[in-house]
Design a protein around this motif. Sequence first.
Motif, short mmCIF file in Angstrom:
data_model
loop_
_atom_site.label_atom_id
_atom_site.label_comp_id
_atom_site.label_asym_id
_atom_site.label_seq_id
_atom_site.Cartn_x
_atom_site.Cartn_y
_atom_site.Cartn_z
N ARG A 176 9.55 22.33 28.18
CA ARG A 176 10.71 23.16 28.46
C ARG A 176 11.06 24.01 27.24
O ARG A 176 10.96 23.52 26.11
N PRO A 177 11.45 25.26 27.42
CA PRO A 177 11.83 26.12 26.28
C PRO A 177 12.96 25.48 25.47
O PRO A 177 13.96 25.03 26.03
N LYS A 178 12.75 25.42 24.17
CA LYS A 178 13.73 24.78 23.29
C LYS A 178 14.35 25.76 22.31
O LYS A 178 15.57 25.83 22.17
N VAL A 179 13.51 26.51 21.58
CA VAL A 179 14.00 27.45 20.57
C VAL A 179 13.27 28.78 20.71
O VAL A 179 12.03 28.81 20.75
N LYS A 180 14.02 29.88 20.79
CA LYS A 180 13.43 31.21 20.73
C LYS A 180 13.43 31.67 19.28
O LYS A 180 14.42 32.21 18.79
N ALA A 181 12.31 31.44 18.59
CA ALA A 181 12.25 31.75 17.17
C ALA A 181 12.16 33.25 16.92
O ALA A 181 12.74 33.77 15.96
N VAL A 182 11.43 33.96 17.77
CA VAL A 182 11.25 35.41 17.64
C VAL A 182 11.37 36.01 19.04
O VAL A 182 10.79 35.50 20.00
N GLN A 183 12.11 37.13 19.14
CA GLN A 183 12.33 37.74 20.45
C GLN A 183 12.06 39.25 20.40
O GLN A 183 12.70 39.97 19.63
N GLY A 196 -0.74 50.50 1.92
CA GLY A 196 -0.25 50.91 0.60
C GLY A 196 1.24 50.83 0.41
O GLY A 196 1.75 51.27 -0.62
N GLU A 197 1.98 50.26 1.36
CA GLU A 197 3.43 50.17 1.20
C GLU A 197 3.85 48.73 0.92
O GLU A 197 3.10 47.77 1.14
N ILE A 198 5.06 48.60 0.40
CA ILE A 198 5.68 47.29 0.18
C ILE A 198 6.75 47.12 1.24
O ILE A 198 7.73 47.87 1.27
N PHE A 199 6.55 46.16 2.11
CA PHE A 199 7.43 45.98 3.27
C PHE A 199 8.21 44.68 3.10
O PHE A 199 7.64 43.62 2.86
N GLY A 200 9.53 44.77 3.23
CA GLY A 200 10.39 43.60 3.07
C GLY A 200 10.79 43.00 4.41
O GLY A 200 11.28 43.71 5.29
N LEU A 201 10.56 41.69 4.56
CA LEU A 201 10.97 40.97 5.77
C LEU A 201 12.15 40.08 5.38
O LEU A 201 11.99 39.10 4.66
N LEU A 202 13.34 40.45 5.86
CA LEU A 202 14.56 39.82 5.40
C LEU A 202 15.29 39.13 6.55
O LEU A 202 15.05 39.40 7.72
N GLY A 203 16.21 38.23 6.17
CA GLY A 203 17.02 37.54 7.16
C GLY A 203 17.47 36.19 6.65
O GLY A 203 16.84 35.62 5.74
N PRO A 204 18.55 35.65 7.21
CA PRO A 204 19.02 34.33 6.79
C PRO A 204 18.08 33.23 7.26
O PRO A 204 17.10 33.49 7.98
N GLY A 213 16.35 30.52 9.37
CA GLY A 213 16.25 30.37 10.81
C GLY A 213 16.21 31.67 11.58
O GLY A 213 16.35 31.67 12.81
N SER A 214 15.98 32.78 10.89
CA SER A 214 15.97 34.07 11.57
C SER A 214 14.60 34.44 12.13
O SER A 214 14.47 35.42 12.86
N GLY A 215 13.56 33.67 11.79
CA GLY A 215 12.22 33.93 12.33
C GLY A 215 11.23 34.49 11.34
O GLY A 215 10.11 34.87 11.72
N LEU A 268 16.05 40.55 10.12
CA LEU A 268 16.06 39.74 11.33
C LEU A 268 17.30 38.86 11.37
O LEU A 268 17.79 38.40 10.34
N TYR A 269 17.77 38.61 12.58
CA TYR A 269 18.85 37.64 12.79
C TYR A 269 18.67 37.06 14.18
O TYR A 269 18.61 37.79 15.17
N GLY A 270 18.56 35.73 14.23
CA GLY A 270 18.36 35.07 15.52
C GLY A 270 17.05 35.46 16.18
O GLY A 270 16.95 35.44 17.40
N GLY A 271 16.05 35.81 15.37
CA GLY A 271 14.75 36.19 15.92
C GLY A 271 14.66 37.62 16.40
O GLY A 271 13.63 38.04 16.92
#
Length: 363
Positions: free
Chosen positions: A20-27, A36-44, A46-48, A212-215
């Motif tokens: 059964r679905p429990k957690v939607k980590a990424v939506q 050649g770029e620097i890409f930042g993946l940010l979030g609190p 549990g945000s995914g 990201l926030y909440g996935g």
Amino acid sequence: MSKIIEIADVTKIFKDFWGRPKVKAVQSLNIEVKQGEIFGLLGPNGSGKSTTIKMLLGLLKPTSGQIAVFGQHPRSSEIKNKIGFLPEESYLYSFLTAEEALHFFGGLFGLSKGMRQSRIDELIQLVGLEHARHRRLGEFSKGMARRIGLAQALIGDPQLLILDEPTTGLDPIGIQEIKHLILELKKKGKTILLSSHLLSEVQDVCDRVCILYGGKVCSYGELDDLLIKKDKTNLELSKMSPQKLDQLSTWLSQNGVSFEMQRPKENLETYFMRIISEANTKETDGAIKGGDMPTFFGTNEVLGDLMKDNKPKETQQPKDEINKESLSLLLEQNEKPKVEENKTQEVDRQLLDELTKKQNEKN
């Protein structure tokens, strides 16, 4: 500019024991990282972020959507030697020395012994651990282990570098050097995906970010465009006398301009680095300032050496020679327990016969 990472409408759902679905980590995640770029993946927490990185590495499968790295499936073995990864925690063999650990990881990339040694020398100097190269990793502090973790991520000269909290446990000197290294790697044509909670370091190095926030994606785009305050303007003046400042304040007030005056302050990081630089003449057993950029980054010889070293070699396996004397001794040792076992069985039978005889006489 080609796309190194493409994430299209990706969703990841973790299920419980019953499916059964429990957690939607990424939506419904959509991200593109250009070459050649620097890409930042940010979030609190549990945000995914970690889930997204694991899917990029092929460690997790998305529930839906498509992911491409270098135009191929994340689990394709053809792209693994193009990726360097520094996880959030440095999982290293504590019984190995720093040099031995880098030899091990270099071997996983199929590098020859000579190339491994050359790169190890440069990388250990780069991360400022030349004096500790023969110490066991179990004796390292968290920050020193982090530096070796960064070296292992770089030893294969990757085209894509994924850094998950790269400055965790590092002192301000190490943080400054990591930021400088990231910018230098960009000049070499590397693509870098950076996940960090230290927003100041992200602001200093990243070209674009995704929050990201909440996935889900809350904000995505060029960093300068996201941060600029379009309704405000900063004016920096030098060598202004108090009288001129008063005149300027009066003029601004008379013309209905809202303003705020304050003396500029030196950034704490800049101040700290200046103080340490002045004290850098003293000896220390801890980490020191890192060295120059390794010469093998960005060279075209890497792929050729990898192809050369990975060619199958036809070698004859030497046949083991049988030592007749050793074989005889081994057979003799194996026979002894059997002889002793037979003797024991014979003694047991005699004792049983005597007991039976005495019991019959009594009857």
